[in-house]
Scaffold this motif. Structure first.
Motif, PDB file in Angstrom:
ATOM      1  N   LEU A 107      40.174  58.322  34.507  1.00  0.00           N
ATOM      2  CA  LEU A 107      39.059  59.191  34.125  1.00  0.00           C
ATOM      3  C   LEU A 107      37.827  58.945  34.981  1.00  0.00           C
ATOM      4  CD1 LEU A 107      39.343  59.028  30.212  1.00  0.00           C
ATOM      5  CD2 LEU A 107      39.913  60.961  31.699  1.00  0.00           C
ATOM      6  N   VAL A 108      37.598  57.681  35.345  1.00  0.00           N
ATOM      7  CA  VAL A 108      36.400  57.329  36.117  1.00  0.00           C
ATOM      8  C   VAL A 108      36.652  57.411  37.612  1.00  0.00           C
ATOM      9  CG1 VAL A 108      34.698  55.480  36.492  1.00  0.00           C
ATOM     10  CG2 VAL A 108      35.615  55.859  34.215  1.00  0.00           C
ATOM     11  N   HIS A 109      37.948  57.456  37.992  1.00  0.00           N
ATOM     12  CA  HIS A 109      38.335  57.509  39.413  1.00  0.00           C
ATOM     13  C   HIS A 109      37.910  56.226  40.141  1.00  0.00           C
ATOM     14  CE1 HIS A 109      39.325  61.706  38.724  1.00  0.00           C
ATOM     15  NE2 HIS A 109      38.090  61.937  38.325  1.00  0.00           N
ATOM     16  N   ALA A 110      38.290  55.094  39.558  1.00  0.00           N
ATOM     17  CA  ALA A 110      38.013  53.792  40.174  1.00  0.00           C
ATOM     18  C   ALA A 110      39.141  52.840  39.815  1.00  0.00           C
ATOM     19  CB  ALA A 110      36.677  53.240  39.692  1.00  0.00           C
ATOM     20  N   HIS A 111      39.375  51.857  40.683  1.00  0.00           N
ATOM     21  CA  HIS A 111      40.431  50.865  40.447  1.00  0.00           C
ATOM     22  C   HIS A 111      40.094  50.047  39.207  1.00  0.00           C
ATOM     23  CE1 HIS A 111      42.908  47.272  41.071  1.00  0.00           C
ATOM     24  NE2 HIS A 111      43.700  48.063  41.787  1.00  0.00           N
ATOM     25  N   PRO A 112      41.105  49.684  38.373  1.00  0.00           N
ATOM     26  CA  PRO A 112      40.827  48.912  37.153  1.00  0.00           C
ATOM     27  C   PRO A 112      40.040  47.631  37.396  1.00  0.00           C
ATOM     28  CG  PRO A 112      43.070  49.746  37.099  1.00  0.00           C
ATOM     29  CD  PRO A 112      42.519  50.088  38.453  1.00  0.00           C
ATOM     30  N   ALA A 113      40.370  46.889  38.437  1.00  0.00           N
ATOM     31  CA  ALA A 113      39.650  45.641  38.715  1.00  0.00           C
ATOM     32  C   ALA A 113      38.192  45.925  39.053  1.00  0.00           C
ATOM     33  CB  ALA A 113      40.323  44.889  39.856  1.00  0.00           C
ATOM     34  N   HIS A 114      37.962  46.994  39.799  1.00  0.00           N
ATOM     35  CA  HIS A 114      36.587  47.365  40.138  1.00  0.00           C
ATOM     36  C   HIS A 114      35.820  47.782  38.888  1.00  0.00           C
ATOM     37  CE1 HIS A 114      33.162  48.784  42.349  1.00  0.00           C
ATOM     38  NE2 HIS A 114      33.335  50.037  41.950  1.00  0.00           N
ATOM     39  N   LEU A 115      36.493  48.451  37.958  1.00  0.00           N
ATOM     40  CA  LEU A 115      35.857  48.838  36.708  1.00  0.00           C
ATOM     41  C   LEU A 115      35.332  47.614  35.958  1.00  0.00           C
ATOM     42  CD1 LEU A 115      38.055  51.586  34.988  1.00  0.00           C
ATOM     43  CD2 LEU A 115      35.818  51.848  36.048  1.00  0.00           C
ATOM     44  N   VAL A 116      36.186  46.617  35.830  1.00  0.00           N
ATOM     45  CA  VAL A 116      35.805  45.420  35.075  1.00  0.00           C
ATOM     46  C   VAL A 116      34.654  44.696  35.763  1.00  0.00           C
ATOM     47  CG1 VAL A 116      36.592  43.168  34.244  1.00  0.00           C
ATOM     48  CG2 VAL A 116      38.102  45.155  34.090  1.00  0.00           C
ATOM     49  N   ARG A 117      34.746  44.546  37.087  1.00  0.00           N
ATOM     50  CA  ARG A 117      33.675  43.834  37.811  1.00  0.00           C
ATOM     51  C   ARG A 117      32.356  44.595  37.709  1.00  0.00           C
ATOM     52  NH1 ARG A 117      37.801  42.847  41.739  1.00  0.00           N
ATOM     53  NH2 ARG A 117      37.067  44.658  42.916  1.00  0.00           N
ATOM     54  N   ALA A 118      32.410  45.905  37.936  1.00  0.00           N
ATOM     55  CA  ALA A 118      31.177  46.702  37.924  1.00  0.00           C
ATOM     56  C   ALA A 118      30.544  46.707  36.535  1.00  0.00           C
ATOM     57  CB  ALA A 118      31.478  48.133  38.375  1.00  0.00           C
ATOM     58  N   PHE A 119      31.364  46.860  35.516  1.00  0.00           N
ATOM     59  CA  PHE A 119      30.837  46.901  34.157  1.00  0.00           C
ATOM     60  C   PHE A 119      30.231  45.552  33.760  1.00  0.00           C
ATOM     61  CE2 PHE A 119      30.772  47.012  29.584  1.00  0.00           C
ATOM     62  CZ  PHE A 119      30.532  48.344  29.266  1.00  0.00           C
ATOM     63  N   SER A 120      30.940  44.475  34.067  1.00  0.00           N
ATOM     64  CA  SER A 120      30.453  43.140  33.707  1.00  0.00           C
ATOM     65  C   SER A 120      29.162  42.813  34.439  1.00  0.00           C
ATOM     66  CB  SER A 120      31.521  42.089  34.035  1.00  0.00           C
ATOM     67  OG  SER A 120      32.719  42.337  33.317  1.00  0.00           O
TER      68      SER A 120
END
Length: 264
Positions: free
Chosen positions: A189-202
């Protein structure tokens, strides 16, 4: 453990006030979490130390603390005997737009005897629960004074950064509070890699996505409990596996069980 914790919470029939919380915590420490409301906090006994957006702050009895929506914070007692506090949770639209959030992050405490006294008076009216006009009048004056403090701190135009991956993921999580969503589904949905999602959000919010989602579900459970729904029903409505799962996270966040949270 948080033995001896005392919590009273309710939703008054006043526009703009999402929840009122009166609590005594002899030993409970809040983990990092967020609210979708403005949090107006006064301490009646003891003192509180908390981190807001990775910066440490302290709150004593002479001060008022204003915590903005969706910014992570925790909380713990300065003294071994614990602390007693009263909190108003205000609708996020009551104090203005996002431009004032940064001001609250930079300076969340005010030494303002007039504001402190007005909050004390409003809490008394809300406990009584029979004087709506007085409560509305007092709330209006409090909001006006809080807005004055916030605007006084705004010297530059508000930050207009792009929402970014972290903000997009937060919108997705907010839209899937009861049902939940997998990281893979969110990444599509966000069009980003899962690992990048976690890093960016954290990095942006000071906590991983799963902790944010749990905190929002606890917030949702509080709303249902204050509507009078039983904890067993609330667990499913708020997205927890069962009542035991709800109890575990609710106690971790608030120091008491859901049943104790709404006990008269």
């Amino acid at each position: 453990m948080s033995g001896g914790a005392q919590v009273r919470a309710w939703r008054p029939g006043i526009d703009g006030v999402v929840e009122v919380l009166h609590a005594y915590f002899p030993s409970h420490a809040y983990p990092s979490h967020t609210h979708d409301a403005w949090t107006v906090l006064i301490v009646d006994e003891g003192a509180v130390r908390y981190d807001l957006d990775h910066r440490e702050h302290g709150l004593a009895q002479a001060q008022v603390s204003l915590l903005p929506p969706n910014v992570p914070h925790d909380g713990r007692s300065v003294h071994p005997e614990g602390f007693r506090k009263r909190v108003l949770y205000l609708d996020p639209q009551r104090l203005g737009g996002e431009g004032l959030v940064g001001a609250a992050v930079d300076h969340p405490e005010y030494v303002d005897p007039v504001l402190r006294r007005r909050l004390h008076q409003l809490h008394g009216v809300l406990v009584d629960g029979r004087e709506d006009l007085e409560a509305q009048s007092r709330l209006t004056l409090i909001e006006e004074r809080l807005q004055q403090h916030l605007r006084r701190q705004v010297t530059d135009p508000p930050d207009r950064r792009d929402a970014g991956v972290a903000a997009k993921l937060r919108e997705v999580l907010d839209g899937h509070l009861p049902t939940g969503i997998t990281l893979d589904e969110a990444s599509k949905l966000v069009h980003a890699h899962p690992a990048h999602l976690v890093r960016a959000f954290s990095r942006e919010y000071g906590m991983p996505p799963h902790r944010y989602l749990t905190g929002r579900r606890v917030d949702l459970a509080r709303r249902f409990l204050l509507e009078g729904r039983p904890p067993a029903e609330v667990a499913g409505l708020a997205g927890f596996y069962d009542q035991s799962h709800l109890n575990r996270h609710f106690r971790k966040m608030l120091g008491v069980t859901p049943a104790a949270f709404v006990r008269p």
